[in-house]
Design a protein around this motif. Structure first.
Motif, mmCIF file in Angstrom:
data_model
loop_
_atom_site.group_PDB
_atom_site.id
_atom_site.type_symbol
_atom_site.label_atom_id
_atom_site.label_comp_id
_atom_site.label_asym_id
_atom_site.label_seq_id
_atom_site.Cartn_x
_atom_site.Cartn_y
_atom_site.Cartn_z
ATOM 1 N N HIS A 83 0.827 -1.198 0.000
ATOM 2 C CA HIS A 83 0.000 0.000 0.000
ATOM 3 C C HIS A 83 0.869 1.258 0.000
ATOM 4 O O HIS A 83 1.971 1.256 0.552
ATOM 5 C CB HIS A 83 -0.899 -0.017 1.243
ATOM 6 C CG HIS A 83 -2.049 0.935 1.152
ATOM 7 N ND1 HIS A 83 -3.174 0.643 0.409
ATOM 8 C CD2 HIS A 83 -2.247 2.154 1.688
ATOM 9 C CE1 HIS A 83 -4.021 1.653 0.516
ATOM 10 N NE2 HIS A 83 -3.482 2.577 1.281
ATOM 11 N N LYS A 88 7.712 1.415 1.212
ATOM 12 C CA LYS A 88 8.468 0.685 0.189
ATOM 13 C C LYS A 88 9.756 1.416 -0.178
ATOM 14 O O LYS A 88 10.842 0.844 -0.136
ATOM 15 C CB LYS A 88 7.603 0.504 -1.076
ATOM 16 C CG LYS A 88 6.352 -0.307 -0.847
ATOM 17 C CD LYS A 88 5.524 -0.456 -2.110
ATOM 18 C CE LYS A 88 4.923 0.842 -2.598
ATOM 19 N NZ LYS A 88 3.903 1.408 -1.687
ATOM 20 N N ASN A 194 6.329 -3.344 8.505
ATOM 21 C CA ASN A 194 7.203 -2.168 8.618
ATOM 22 C C ASN A 194 6.664 -1.165 9.640
ATOM 23 O O ASN A 194 5.541 -1.309 10.122
ATOM 24 C CB ASN A 194 7.337 -1.525 7.231
ATOM 25 C CG ASN A 194 8.432 -0.485 7.172
ATOM 26 O OD1 ASN A 194 9.505 -0.661 7.761
ATOM 27 N ND2 ASN A 194 8.163 0.616 6.474
ATOM 28 N N LYS A 195 7.443 -0.184 9.923
ATOM 29 C CA LYS A 195 7.114 0.895 10.870
ATOM 30 C C LYS A 195 6.890 0.359 12.290
ATOM 31 O O LYS A 195 6.087 0.909 13.047
ATOM 32 C CB LYS A 195 5.874 1.690 10.412
ATOM 33 C CG LYS A 195 5.992 2.291 9.009
ATOM 34 C CD LYS A 195 5.006 3.426 8.779
ATOM 35 C CE LYS A 195 5.061 3.892 7.325
ATOM 36 N NZ LYS A 195 4.206 5.048 7.055
ATOM 37 N N ASP A 197 8.710 0.689 14.664
ATOM 38 C CA ASP A 197 9.220 1.679 15.633
ATOM 39 C C ASP A 197 8.130 2.673 16.058
ATOM 40 O O ASP A 197 8.253 3.318 17.099
ATOM 41 C CB ASP A 197 10.365 2.465 14.987
ATOM 42 C CG ASP A 197 9.873 3.253 13.776
ATOM 43 O OD1 ASP A 197 9.614 4.443 13.911
ATOM 44 O OD2 ASP A 197 9.722 2.643 12.687
ATOM 45 N N ALA A 198 7.102 2.813 15.252
ATOM 46 C CA ALA A 198 6.112 3.869 15.507
ATOM 47 C C ALA A 198 5.316 3.573 16.771
ATOM 48 O O ALA A 198 5.015 2.410 17.065
ATOM 49 C CB ALA A 198 5.171 4.001 14.311
ATOM 50 N N ALA A 231 12.152 1.053 8.512
ATOM 51 C CA ALA A 231 13.009 1.751 7.550
ATOM 52 C C ALA A 231 13.623 2.981 8.200
ATOM 53 O O ALA A 231 14.587 3.541 7.697
ATOM 54 C CB ALA A 231 12.207 2.140 6.315
ATOM 55 N N LEU A 232 13.033 3.382 9.328
ATOM 56 C CA LEU A 232 13.527 4.562 10.032
ATOM 57 C C LEU A 232 14.797 4.232 10.822
ATOM 58 O O LEU A 232 15.811 4.909 10.716
ATOM 59 C CB LEU A 232 12.438 5.077 10.979
ATOM 60 C CG LEU A 232 12.414 6.565 11.256
ATOM 61 C CD1 LEU A 232 12.177 7.357 9.983
ATOM 62 C CD2 LEU A 232 11.345 6.895 12.297
HETATM 63 P P1 GDP Z 1 5.882 4.135 -0.045
HETATM 64 O O1 GDP Z 1 4.775 4.979 -0.594
HETATM 65 O O2 GDP Z 1 5.412 2.777 0.304
HETATM 66 O O3 GDP Z 1 7.097 4.137 -0.905
HETATM 67 O O4 GDP Z 1 6.285 4.802 1.379
HETATM 68 P P2 GDP Z 1 7.497 5.763 1.729
HETATM 69 O O5 GDP Z 1 8.758 5.023 1.799
HETATM 70 O O6 GDP Z 1 7.451 6.944 0.821
HETATM 71 O O7 GDP Z 1 7.110 6.172 3.229
HETATM 72 C C1 GDP Z 1 5.953 6.903 3.517
HETATM 73 C C2 GDP Z 1 6.154 7.624 4.821
HETATM 74 O O8 GDP Z 1 6.322 6.721 5.900
HETATM 75 C C3 GDP Z 1 7.381 8.522 4.838
HETATM 76 O O9 GDP Z 1 7.065 9.715 5.514
HETATM 77 C C4 GDP Z 1 8.408 7.724 5.619
HETATM 78 O O10 GDP Z 1 9.331 8.531 6.274
HETATM 79 C C5 GDP Z 1 7.539 6.970 6.600
HETATM 80 N N1 GDP Z 1 8.138 5.673 6.962
HETATM 81 C C6 GDP Z 1 8.577 4.718 6.117
HETATM 82 N N2 GDP Z 1 9.053 3.670 6.801
HETATM 83 C C7 GDP Z 1 8.915 3.968 8.109
HETATM 84 C C8 GDP Z 1 9.233 3.257 9.315
HETATM 85 O O11 GDP Z 1 9.744 2.128 9.333
HETATM 86 N N3 GDP Z 1 8.910 3.884 10.494
HETATM 87 C C9 GDP Z 1 8.344 5.109 10.531
HETATM 88 N N4 GDP Z 1 8.063 5.624 11.713
HETATM 89 N N5 GDP Z 1 8.041 5.793 9.412
HETATM 90 C C10 GDP Z 1 8.325 5.239 8.218
#
Ligand code: GDP
Ligand code: MG
Length: 380
Positions: A83, A88, A194-195, A197-198, A231-232
């Motif tokens: 999504h 990603k 993913n995420k 850590d949030a 990814a953070l």
């Molecule tokens: P995509 O659309 O799937 O490619 O998502 P993005 O990589 O562009 O990430 C979307 C948002 O989520 C960005 O603001 C990222 O900084 C944030 N984000 C991505 N991965 C993580 C994660 O592991 N933890 C947190 N807290 N935020 C993340």
């Protein structure tokens, strides 16, 4: 019965192609295939092939005839899906950064949306000795449409799909779509939650939602690897690479093979023009080895490879199986998902290119005819 209403289908066709459709309009195979996949419809094609189609098919069959005796292991090709905003791009960035050798001058010059990473793993036969270096090829998520188009052509460029789900949102509509596409394409799936850590991450809920999509880990009778990532912070990135290497080694060993000692063929990932170098094409070599000077047919375009660059923008002399490269020297801009072949003679390339052009022209004439059909319907 397909369970799809004709009106719905026409609406969907118009949305997908920005073309008008009447009840008797011909539909391009790729479009039909995409809609069929989304609706789990078996597509049956009954139509006489044109002379051009026969010629192209014969050529491709001949070119793709690989000697099984000569196959050697090749790196897996991995696509990250999921999504929007689930991370990603961030995951890919993190993988790429953590892979850049310490001290590499200038960091990464990201020039193409596909790259190879080297992942070091323990040698199971000798854990005290040197780490084994495993190559993995990542493709920047091509989007569902491109993925389906490639599949419709029978050209699966991807071996493994990593489905990314943010533990904050859990499973969303495009997560489900991504899972369906990966399953339909019959590629191995790895789940990256993913995420994590949030503060509002809910890993358990996300897992339950994934189980409901029939993605089951081995302790539940399935064989899907689940990895928790951020990814953070970088948490779990190495686990994800290890999961990919394990998948490649234990579930895909038979498929991940290619013959490097033959003329190259593969798939175009993107084509574009630049002021300095003219036509550029990013291609994934799937069989054989590509070299500067090779005559290449790519879709309806051809030419001699002038320069070939790797994913760091460095000019290279050889690209073997599973290697993404950018090439210059084609006469025109190819499309994403066009097949490419290194051929012996310019005349062969010209002949097949011409047949392809004619085929493409006929397809667009059919689209024109479709608009006329609808005009006559509305006029009646
Ligand atoms: P995509 O659309 O799937 O490619 O998502 P993005 O990589 O562009 O990430 C979307 C948002 O989520 C960005 O603001 C990222 O900084 C944030 N984000 C991505 N991965 C993580 C994660 O592991 N933890 C947190 N807290 N935020 C993340
Ligand atoms: Mg993105």
């Amino acid at each position: 019965a397909t369970g799809v209403k004709a009106g719905e289908l026409i609406k969907r066709l118009m949305k997908e192609t920005n073309q008008l459709y009447g009840n008797n309009s011909p539909v391009e195979f790729d479009t039909a295939a995409m809609i069929a996949v989304d609706n789990n419809i078996e597509l049956v094609i009954k139509r006489q092939k044109t002379a051009e189609e026969e010629l192209i098919e014969e050529f491709e069959q001949m070119m793709e005839n690989v000697d099984p005796e000569k196959l050697r292991p090749r790196p897996p090709v991995v696509t990250i899906m999921g999504h929007v905003d689930h991370g990603k791009t961030s995951l890919l960035d993190k993988i790429r950064k953590s892979n850049v050798a310490a001290g590499e001058v200038g960091g990464i010059t990201q020039v193409i949306r596909a790259w190879s990473v080297t992942h070091k793993v323990l040698n199971p036969d000798d854990p005290n000795e040197e780490l084994l270096e495993k190559q993995i090829t990542f493709l920047d998520t091509p989007g569902h449409e491109a993925f389906t188009k490639m599949r419709a052509r029978g050209a699966n460029v991807t071996d493994i799909a990593v489905i990314v789900v943010a533990a904050t949102d859990g499973v969303m509509p495009q997560t489900e779509e991504a899972v369906n596409h990966a399953k339909a394409a019959d590629v191995r799936i790895i789940v990256a939650i993913n995420k994590v850590d949030a503060p509002n991450a809910n890993v358990e809920r996300t897992k339950r939602q994934l189980y409901n999509l029939n993605l089951l880990p081995d302790n539940m009778g399935g064989d899907i690897q689940f990895v928790e990532t951020s990814a953070l912070t970088g948490q779990g990135i190495d686990d994800l690479l290890t999961a990919i290497s394990l998948e490649a080694e234990f579930n895909l060993a038979d498929e991940l093979k290619a013959d490097p000692d033959r003329p190259a063929f593969g798939t175009c990932l993107e084509g574009y023009m630049t002021a300095g170098e003219g036509v550029n094409a990013t291609v994934l070599v799937q069989q054989g080895t590509l070299r500067p000077g090779d005559i290449v047919l790519c879709g309806a375009n051809y030419g001699r490879v002038r320069t070939m660059y790797n994913d760091h923008g460095v000019a290279i002399e050889e690209a073997g199986p599973s290697t993404p490269v950018r090439i210059t020297g084609l006469g025109g801009v190819p499309n994403a998902d066009d097949p490419f072949y290194a051929v012996d003679e310019l005349t062969t390339a010209a002949k097949i290119a011409e047949a392809r052009e004619k085929k493409d022209r006929e397809a667009s004439l059919n689209r024109f005819q479709a608009v006329k059909d609808l005009d006559s319907l509305t006029a009646a």
